[in-house]
Design an enzyme around this catalytic site. Structure first.
Site, PDB file in Angstrom:
ATOM      1  N   GLY A 162       2.946   2.220  10.787  1.00 11.39           N
ATOM      2  CA  GLY A 162       3.921   3.295  10.629  1.00 11.39           C
ATOM      3  C   GLY A 162       4.651   3.656  11.919  1.00 11.39           C
ATOM      4  O   GLY A 162       5.297   4.693  12.000  1.00 11.39           O
ATOM      5  N   GLU A 174      -6.551   4.755   8.017  1.00 12.43           N
ATOM      6  CA  GLU A 174      -6.308   6.175   7.726  1.00 12.43           C
ATOM      7  C   GLU A 174      -7.542   6.813   7.094  1.00 12.43           C
ATOM      8  O   GLU A 174      -7.829   7.981   7.313  1.00 12.43           O
ATOM      9  CB  GLU A 174      -5.062   6.316   6.831  1.00 12.43           C
ATOM     10  CG  GLU A 174      -3.793   6.058   7.630  1.00 12.43           C
ATOM     11  CD  GLU A 174      -2.643   5.474   6.840  1.00 12.43           C
ATOM     12  OE1 GLU A 174      -2.672   5.496   5.590  1.00 12.43           O
ATOM     13  OE2 GLU A 174      -1.694   4.968   7.473  1.00 12.43           O
ATOM     14  N   SER A 231       3.855  -2.287  10.214  1.00 10.83           N
ATOM     15  CA  SER A 231       5.310  -2.369  10.373  1.00 10.83           C
ATOM     16  C   SER A 231       5.899  -3.713   9.957  1.00 10.83           C
ATOM     17  O   SER A 231       6.814  -4.234  10.602  1.00 10.83           O
ATOM     18  CB  SER A 231       5.707  -2.016  11.816  1.00 10.83           C
ATOM     19  OG  SER A 231       5.316  -0.696  12.127  1.00 10.83           O
ATOM     20  N   ASN A 273       0.876  -1.182   0.000  1.00  6.30           N
ATOM     21  CA  ASN A 273       0.000   0.000   0.000  1.00  6.30           C
ATOM     22  C   ASN A 273       0.907   1.224   0.000  1.00  6.30           C
ATOM     23  O   ASN A 273       1.529   1.539   1.015  1.00  6.30           O
ATOM     24  CB  ASN A 273      -0.890  -0.036   1.254  1.00  6.30           C
ATOM     25  CG  ASN A 273      -1.719   1.230   1.395  1.00  6.30           C
ATOM     26  OD1 ASN A 273      -1.779   2.062   0.482  1.00  6.30           O
ATOM     27  ND2 ASN A 273      -2.370   1.377   2.547  1.00  6.30           N
ATOM     28  N   TRP A 274       0.963   1.888  -1.141  1.00  8.70           N
ATOM     29  CA  TRP A 274       1.889   3.023  -1.251  1.00  8.70           C
ATOM     30  C   TRP A 274       1.353   4.307  -0.635  1.00  8.70           C
ATOM     31  O   TRP A 274       2.057   5.306  -0.564  1.00  8.70           O
ATOM     32  CB  TRP A 274       2.245   3.251  -2.733  1.00  8.70           C
ATOM     33  CG  TRP A 274       3.139   2.194  -3.290  1.00  8.70           C
ATOM     34  CD1 TRP A 274       3.664   1.116  -2.619  1.00  8.70           C
ATOM     35  CD2 TRP A 274       3.634   2.099  -4.633  1.00  8.70           C
ATOM     36  NE1 TRP A 274       4.452   0.365  -3.460  1.00  8.70           N
ATOM     37  CE2 TRP A 274       4.448   0.951  -4.701  1.00  8.70           C
ATOM     38  CE3 TRP A 274       3.465   2.873  -5.782  1.00  8.70           C
ATOM     39  CZ2 TRP A 274       5.094   0.559  -5.879  1.00  8.70           C
ATOM     40  CZ3 TRP A 274       4.103   2.495  -6.958  1.00  8.70           C
ATOM     41  CH2 TRP A 274       4.910   1.345  -6.997  1.00  8.70           C
ATOM     42  N   LYS A 275       0.083   4.266  -0.237  1.00  8.23           N
ATOM     43  CA  LYS A 275      -0.527   5.449   0.401  1.00  8.23           C
ATOM     44  C   LYS A 275      -0.293   6.681  -0.494  1.00  8.23           C
ATOM     45  O   LYS A 275      -0.316   6.560  -1.714  1.00  8.23           O
ATOM     46  CB  LYS A 275       0.009   5.629   1.827  1.00  8.23           C
ATOM     47  CG  LYS A 275      -0.117   4.324   2.636  1.00  8.23           C
ATOM     48  CD  LYS A 275       0.139   4.491   4.102  1.00  8.23           C
ATOM     49  CE  LYS A 275      -0.022   3.145   4.812  1.00  8.23           C
ATOM     50  NZ  LYS A 275       0.126   3.228   6.255  1.00  8.23           N
ATOM     51  N   HIS A 287      -9.349   1.283   5.056  1.00 12.31           N
ATOM     52  CA  HIS A 287      -8.066   1.451   5.753  1.00 12.31           C
ATOM     53  C   HIS A 287      -8.256   2.400   6.949  1.00 12.31           C
ATOM     54  O   HIS A 287      -9.024   3.355   6.861  1.00 12.31           O
ATOM     55  CB  HIS A 287      -7.020   2.000   4.783  1.00 12.31           C
ATOM     56  CG  HIS A 287      -5.640   1.933   5.344  1.00 12.31           C
ATOM     57  ND1 HIS A 287      -5.168   2.864   6.242  1.00 12.31           N
ATOM     58  CD2 HIS A 287      -4.654   1.022   5.177  1.00 12.31           C
ATOM     59  CE1 HIS A 287      -3.938   2.530   6.587  1.00 12.31           C
ATOM     60  NE2 HIS A 287      -3.599   1.417   5.962  1.00 12.31           N
ATOM     61  N   GLY A 334       3.019  -1.128   4.243  1.00 12.97           N
ATOM     62  CA  GLY A 334       3.025   0.298   3.934  1.00 12.97           C
ATOM     63  C   GLY A 334       4.433   0.772   3.622  1.00 12.97           C
ATOM     64  O   GLY A 334       4.966   0.573   2.529  1.00 12.97           O
ATOM     65  N   GLY A 335       5.068   1.398   4.616  1.00 11.40           N
ATOM     66  CA  GLY A 335       6.376   2.023   4.428  1.00 11.40           C
ATOM     67  C   GLY A 335       7.403   1.148   3.716  1.00 11.40           C
ATOM     68  O   GLY A 335       8.101   1.615   2.811  1.00 11.40           O
ATOM     69  N   GLU A 359      -5.090  -4.864  10.581  1.00  8.84           N
ATOM     70  CA  GLU A 359      -4.052  -3.857  10.771  1.00  8.84           C
ATOM     71  C   GLU A 359      -4.283  -3.146  12.098  1.00  8.84           C
ATOM     72  O   GLU A 359      -5.096  -2.214  12.172  1.00  8.84           O
ATOM     73  CB  GLU A 359      -4.110  -2.828   9.633  1.00  8.84           C
ATOM     74  CG  GLU A 359      -3.825  -3.414   8.272  1.00  8.84           C
ATOM     75  CD  GLU A 359      -3.211  -2.381   7.335  1.00  8.84           C
ATOM     76  OE1 GLU A 359      -2.163  -2.709   6.753  1.00  8.84           O
ATOM     77  OE2 GLU A 359      -3.746  -1.272   7.199  1.00  8.84           O
TER      78      GLU A 359
HETATM   79  P1  13P Z   1       3.293   0.335   7.676  1.00 10.90           P
HETATM   80  O1  13P Z   1       3.782  -0.936   7.023  1.00 10.90           O
HETATM   81  O2  13P Z   1       4.002   1.552   7.201  1.00 10.90           O
HETATM   82  O3  13P Z   1       3.236   0.193   9.160  1.00 10.90           O
HETATM   83  O4  13P Z   1       1.775   0.520   7.171  1.00 10.90           O
HETATM   84  C1  13P Z   1       0.892  -0.519   7.231  1.00 10.90           C
HETATM   85  C2  13P Z   1      -0.316  -0.157   6.467  1.00 10.90           C
HETATM   86  O5  13P Z   1      -1.068   0.722   6.861  1.00 10.90           O
HETATM   87  C3  13P Z   1      -0.580  -0.873   5.200  1.00 10.90           C
HETATM   88  O6  13P Z   1      -1.862  -0.616   4.733  1.00 10.90           O
END
Ligand code: 13P
Length: 255
Positions: free
Chosen positions: A175, A99, A215, A11-13, A97, A236-237, A169
């Site tokens: 993050g 967020e 993470s 997920n590149w957000k 998600h 994510g990251g 999640e």
């Molecule tokens: P991180 O891997 O950056 O913690 O993010 C997880 C995430 O929200 C994937 O959708």
């Protein structure tokens, strides 16, 4: 029971311009062998979807979006519909998600509508659930997840949900570098699977893939993925860098 094929999704957000996205995909595709034991998906921002689809041609990597609106077209400024996503080359879409829930007013009810739209257009939804740190501390993790799943999947029957992917999640692990331990994650994944069994039957519960997100890194992927009810990861990251993400995708070789 057929084994569940793991899905490792990035997920590149809100990261990467068109050029950066295409570059990352080329770089990733070079690092991943044609045949892989896992399914792979990347979800760039909307603006990069069509060029990403072009760059992903002849690779085994699927394309996902990060959201979908429930109507197909109309006066909904800023929204993106199912036909727009499929025509851009998407096969998957992330829905609900944390967020989106935290910053953009997403609720279980809107998640339900978005899931319906995804299925209507043949998109594979990656439906995200998870508790906050406060909820975990107050020992509400299971009741929060129960409510998110029940409301998100309201009025669906098992037959509708064959393509569904669930993603656990924990909000406190996103993050933050604070990964759930593999035991903590397994405990919740087993709970989610039993919840699906109770609500929708054993067949769906056994075939349903439940991803872990929060993470995930090359250093913890193999241990997490080794747990019986973890069927992949939503990253994510660590998905932003092609080399790092490829190390997660290839976790079973480094184990
Ligand atoms: P991180 O891997 O950056 O913690 O993010 C997880 C995430 O929200 C994937 O959708």
């Amino acid at each position: 029971m057929a084994a569940r094929k793991p899905l490792i999704a990035g997920n590149w957000k809100m990261h990467k311009t068109v050029a950066e996205a295409v570059d990352a995909i080329r770089n990733l595709a070079e690092r991943i062998p044609g045949e892989s034991k896992v399914e792979i998906m990347v979800a760039p921002p909307f603006t990069a979807l069509a060029p990403a689809a072009e760059a992903l041609k002849h690779t085994a990597i699927a394309l996902g979006a990060q959201n979908i609106f429930w109507e197909d077209e109309g006066p909904y400024t800023g929204e993106i519909s199912g036909p727009m996503l499929t025509s851009a080359g998407c096969s998957h879409v992330i829905i609900g998600h944390s967020e989106r829930r935290q910053y953009f007013g997403e609720t279980d009810e809107t998640v339900n509508k978005r899931l319906r739209a995804a299925f209507r257009h043949g998109l594979i939804p990656v439906f995200c659930v998870g508790e906050t740190e406060g909820e975990r501390e107050a020992e509400k993790t299971f009741s929060v997840l129960d409510k998110q799943v029940a409301n998100g999947l309201k009025d669906f029957v098992a037959d509708d949900l064959k393509q569904l992917v669930l993603a656990y999640e924990p909000v406190w692990a996103i993050g933050t570098g604070k990964t759930a331990t593999s035991e903590q994650a397994q405990e919740v994944h087993a709970f989610l699977r039993s919840l699906i069994e109770k609500k929708l039957g054993r067949g769906l519960a056994e075939s349903l893939r439940i991803l872990y997100g929060g993470s995930v890194k090359p250093g913890n992927a193999a241990e997490l993925m080794g747990m019986p009810d973890l069927d992949g990861a939503l990253v994510g990251g660590a998905s932003l860098d092609a080399k790092t993400f490829s190390e997660i995708v290839l976790y079973d070789r480094s184990a």
